[in-house]
Scaffold this motif. Structure first.
Motif, PDB file in Angstrom:
ATOM      1  N   PRO A 276       0.838  -1.210   0.000  1.00 14.99           N
ATOM      2  CA  PRO A 276       0.000   0.000   0.000  1.00 14.99           C
ATOM      3  C   PRO A 276       0.870   1.257   0.000  1.00 14.99           C
ATOM      4  N   ASN A 277       0.273   2.354  -0.464  1.00 16.69           N
ATOM      5  CA  ASN A 277       1.002   3.624  -0.483  1.00 16.69           C
ATOM      6  C   ASN A 277       0.978   4.267   0.896  1.00 16.69           C
ATOM      7  N   LEU A 278       2.048   4.993   1.180  1.00 17.83           N
ATOM      8  CA  LEU A 278       2.049   5.816   2.401  1.00 17.83           C
ATOM      9  C   LEU A 278       1.450   7.169   2.034  1.00 17.83           C
ATOM     10  N   LEU A 279       0.452   7.592   2.771  1.00 22.90           N
ATOM     11  CA  LEU A 279      -0.176   8.899   2.531  1.00 22.90           C
ATOM     12  C   LEU A 279       0.451   9.904   3.483  1.00 22.90           C
ATOM     13  N   PRO A 280       0.253  11.201   3.243  1.00 24.96           N
ATOM     14  CA  PRO A 280       0.894  12.196   4.118  1.00 24.96           C
ATOM     15  C   PRO A 280       0.505  12.016   5.583  1.00 24.96           C
ATOM     16  N   TRP A 281      -0.663  11.403   5.843  1.00 19.74           N
ATOM     17  CA  TRP A 281      -1.142  11.268   7.219  1.00 19.74           C
ATOM     18  C   TRP A 281      -1.115   9.829   7.723  1.00 19.74           C
ATOM     19  N   SER A 282      -0.591   8.903   6.934  1.00 12.19           N
ATOM     20  CA  SER A 282      -0.623   7.501   7.381  1.00 12.19           C
ATOM     21  C   SER A 282       0.746   7.081   7.905  1.00 12.19           C
ATOM     22  N   ALA A 283       0.756   5.978   8.658  1.00 14.33           N
ATOM     23  CA  ALA A 283       2.001   5.523   9.278  1.00 14.33           C
ATOM     24  C   ALA A 283       1.986   4.007   9.362  1.00 14.33           C
ATOM     25  N   LYS A 284       3.160   3.396   9.187  1.00 15.27           N
ATOM     26  CA  LYS A 284       3.261   1.943   9.300  1.00 15.27           C
ATOM     27  C   LYS A 284       3.084   1.530  10.762  1.00 15.27           C
ATOM     28  N   PRO A 285       2.465   0.399  11.104  1.00 15.61           N
ATOM     29  CA  PRO A 285       2.022  -0.632  10.180  1.00 15.61           C
ATOM     30  C   PRO A 285       0.600  -0.428   9.678  1.00 15.61           C
ATOM     31  N   TRP A 286      -0.039   0.702  10.038  1.00 12.36           N
ATOM     32  CA  TRP A 286      -1.459   0.892   9.731  1.00 12.36           C
ATOM     33  C   TRP A 286      -1.716   1.369   8.308  1.00 12.36           C
ATOM     34  N   HIS A 287      -0.644   1.689   7.557  1.00  8.91           N
ATOM     35  CA  HIS A 287      -0.839   2.413   6.291  1.00  8.91           C
ATOM     36  C   HIS A 287      -1.766   1.709   5.301  1.00  8.91           C
ATOM     37  N   GLY A 288      -1.745   0.370   5.300  1.00 13.95           N
ATOM     38  CA  GLY A 288      -2.609  -0.353   4.353  1.00 13.95           C
ATOM     39  C   GLY A 288      -4.076  -0.156   4.678  1.00 13.95           C
ATOM     40  N   LEU A 289      -4.394  -0.175   5.972  1.00 12.58           N
ATOM     41  CA  LEU A 289      -5.789   0.054   6.372  1.00 12.58           C
ATOM     42  C   LEU A 289      -6.162   1.517   6.153  1.00 12.58           C
ATOM     43  N   GLN A 290      -5.222   2.409   6.443  1.00  9.45           N
ATOM     44  CA  GLN A 290      -5.520   3.839   6.277  1.00  9.45           C
ATOM     45  C   GLN A 290      -5.788   4.163   4.807  1.00  9.45           C
ATOM     46  N   GLU A 291      -4.977   3.606   3.925  1.00  6.98           N
ATOM     47  CA  GLU A 291      -5.218   3.853   2.495  1.00  6.98           C
ATOM     48  C   GLU A 291      -6.547   3.237   2.054  1.00  6.98           C
ATOM     49  N   SER A 292      -6.913   2.103   2.657  1.00  9.92           N
ATOM     50  CA  SER A 292      -8.177   1.458   2.267  1.00  9.92           C
ATOM     51  C   SER A 292      -9.386   2.275   2.715  1.00  9.92           C
ATOM     52  N   VAL A 293      -9.214   3.063   3.781  1.00 12.86           N
ATOM     53  CA  VAL A 293     -10.283   3.976   4.202  1.00 12.86           C
ATOM     54  C   VAL A 293     -10.497   5.024   3.103  1.00 12.86           C
ATOM     55  N   LEU A 294      -9.407   5.578   2.612  1.00  9.80           N
ATOM     56  CA  LEU A 294      -9.515   6.547   1.514  1.00  9.80           C
ATOM     57  C   LEU A 294     -10.156   5.887   0.291  1.00  9.80           C
ATOM     58  N   ASN A 295      -9.711   4.681  -0.043  1.00  9.84           N
ATOM     59  CA  ASN A 295     -10.269   3.995  -1.222  1.00  9.84           C
ATOM     60  C   ASN A 295     -11.768   3.737  -1.052  1.00  9.84           C
ATOM     61  N   ALA A 296     -12.176   3.329   0.148  1.00  7.48           N
ATOM     62  CA  ALA A 296     -13.603   3.043   0.399  1.00  7.48           C
ATOM     63  C   ALA A 296     -14.419   4.337   0.269  1.00  7.48           C
ATOM     64  N   GLN A 297     -13.881   5.418   0.812  1.00  4.99           N
ATOM     65  CA  GLN A 297     -14.616   6.684   0.771  1.00  4.99           C
ATOM     66  C   GLN A 297     -14.682   7.241  -0.657  1.00  4.99           C
ATOM     67  N   LEU A 298     -13.602   7.057  -1.415  1.00  8.09           N
ATOM     68  CA  LEU A 298     -13.641   7.476  -2.834  1.00  8.09           C
ATOM     69  C   LEU A 298     -14.698   6.656  -3.583  1.00  8.09           C
ATOM     70  N   HIS A 299     -14.780   5.391  -3.243  1.00 11.83           N
ATOM     71  CA  HIS A 299     -15.770   4.511  -3.885  1.00 11.83           C
ATOM     72  C   HIS A 299     -17.195   4.989  -3.585  1.00 11.83           C
ATOM     73  N   TRP A 300     -17.429   5.388  -2.326  1.00 11.55           N
ATOM     74  CA  TRP A 300     -18.755   5.897  -1.931  1.00 11.55           C
ATOM     75  C   TRP A 300     -19.116   7.147  -2.749  1.00 11.55           C
ATOM     76  N   VAL A 301     -18.174   8.061  -2.869  1.00 11.96           N
ATOM     77  CA  VAL A 301     -18.438   9.317  -3.588  1.00 11.96           C
ATOM     78  C   VAL A 301     -18.736   9.016  -5.061  1.00 11.96           C
ATOM     79  N   GLU A 302     -17.951   8.115  -5.624  1.00 11.95           N
ATOM     80  CA  GLU A 302     -18.173   7.721  -7.030  1.00 11.95           C
ATOM     81  C   GLU A 302     -19.571   7.109  -7.191  1.00 11.95           C
ATOM     82  N   ALA A 303     -19.960   6.247  -6.251  1.00 16.17           N
ATOM     83  CA  ALA A 303     -21.277   5.596  -6.334  1.00 16.17           C
ATOM     84  C   ALA A 303     -22.392   6.639  -6.178  1.00 16.17           C
ATOM     85  N   MET A 304     -22.222   7.548  -5.225  1.00 18.34           N
ATOM     86  CA  MET A 304     -23.225   8.604  -5.013  1.00 18.34           C
ATOM     87  C   MET A 304     -23.378   9.444  -6.277  1.00 18.34           C
TER      88      MET A 304
END
Ligand code: NAD
Ligand code: 89V
Length: 345
Positions: A276-304
């Protein structure tokens, strides 16, 4: 196009990830934040630039013109807050687990169905970069039709430090973590027709089970195993990585430690990093979950924006929740269990 007006409810540990992610999505305006603890709400308002802070969700929904709410409280309050939003005609994103019981979950899904409003369960694991890579490989036909999967998450990480309520739940690992793995299972292998499960409580500090091992038969005829543990004294501890293996008629794939994806396709072997990518606000080891939060929210906006349901709509997530319930039923009865089915009412 006008921005989607958001009110976020519950400014606790995990909501910080939601708030960071919403800030990265230009189509969303954070109109208000709410927490029953006014200091937490005010701190979130200042840090994330919300228009207003509330300590009462009903007041926020009454006074603000919102397109959707993001409910990031723990599961005991989800039904009450979600029904409030549905009554106000506001769409909602609700964190997992959707609620503590099947009855509460179906009541939430029914409320949005009746109100004609969209509901997305914030089920983020399927949106992790490594899981998206696995999904793409299967969709591209690299391994052919899958007939076996094993999904595994084993760790001794102290999750109770940030989420102390987890140690007090009488149903713990399946409902908190297993639910994510069962969701991935459905995405990779299709719907499940029968479940057998065994649970263990290894750490005596825990009220609920902290280890679970389950076997599934899918509609396709495939068979899978899901195992999860927070009682594994292992080195290296890979928290919060999900490891998996899928075998198909043309090959196999394995997601190994440190996000290495190995694919065997018609006799050819390839291996690559799906870190997973490191985002400006994410930190290891959580970065994969943090990026997936962004991906899920982008998906919601796209669906809306497209006027369609998100992948993890209420109806979809109830199929995952039904697997959790079936695992508990099976572990209690020591028998094979068929998952429940929800029909909108
Ligand atoms: P938390 O206890 O840290 O935060 C919850 C917040 O909600 C608290 O600040 C609390 O004051 C507030 N709250 C409670 N009732 C409220 C109400 N009626 N109105 C407004 N605010 C209220 O909990 P957490 O660890 O952040 O967990 C929140 C949710 O996130 C849970 O459902 C949990 O399962 C989920 N979670 C998901 C992931 C993931 O990867 N998807 C990871 C961790 C937690
Ligand atoms: O996803 C979750 O709900 C978290 C964690 C991954 C830490 O188990 O509780």
């Amino acid at each position: 196009m006008a921005k989607l007006r958001l009110g976020l409810i519950g400014c606790g540990f995990f909501a910080r990830n939601h708030l960071h992610a919403w800030r990265m999505i230009p189509e969303v305006e954070l109109v208000a934040v709410c927490d029953i603890d006014p200091d937490k709400a005010e701190a979130a308002r200042i840090e994330f630039g919300a228009g207003k802070a509330y300590s009462d969700a009903a007041a926020m929904l009454r006074d603000e013109r919102l397109d959707f709410v993001d409910i990031a409280t723990t599961m005991g309050t989800h039904r009450m807050l979600a029904e409030l939003a549905a009554r106000r005609g506001v769409h909602a994103v609700v964190q997992k687990p959707l609620a503590p019981s099947w009855e509460d979950c179906t009541a939430i899904a029914d409320a949005f169905h009746r109100a004609g409003r969209r509901l997305m369960v914030h089920e983020n694991f399927r949106f992790q970069t490594p899981i998206l890579a696995v999904r793409a490989a299967i969709a591209e036909g690299r391994i052919g039709k899958p007939h076996f999967a094993q999904i595994s998450f084993r760790s001794g990480f102290d999750v109770y430090a940030a989420q102390p309520y987890l140690a007090k739940e009488d149903r713990f690992i399946l409902l908190d973590l297993g639910i994510h793995l069962l969701d991935i299972l459905r995405v990779l292998m299709g719907e499940v027709v029968s479940v057998q499960c065994q649970t263990q409580r290894v750490n005596p500090r825990m009220v609920g089970e902290d280890v679970a091992t389950a076997l599934f038969r899918h509609e396709s005829g495939a068979v899978s195993v899901v195992d999860c543990s927070y009682a594994s004294k292992v080195e290296p501890d890979l928290f919060p990585q999900t490891l998996l293996k899928v075998e198909g008629e043309k090959g196999s794939l394995e997601l190994h430690a440190d996000y290495r994806l190995r694919i065997v396709s018609e006799g050819k072997v390839s291996e690559c990093s799906v870190e997973p990518n490191l985002l400006p606000w994410s930190a290891k080891p959580w970065h994969g979950l943090q990026e997936s939060v962004l991906n899920a929210q982008l998906h919601w906006v796209e669906a809306m924006r497209a006027g369609r349901d998100a992948e993890t709509s209420g109806a979809d997530n109830l199929k995952t929740y039904a697997l959790v319930m079936a695992c508990y039923d099976s572990a209690r009865s020591n028998a094979m269990v068929k998952p429940k089915v929800w029909l909108p009412g």
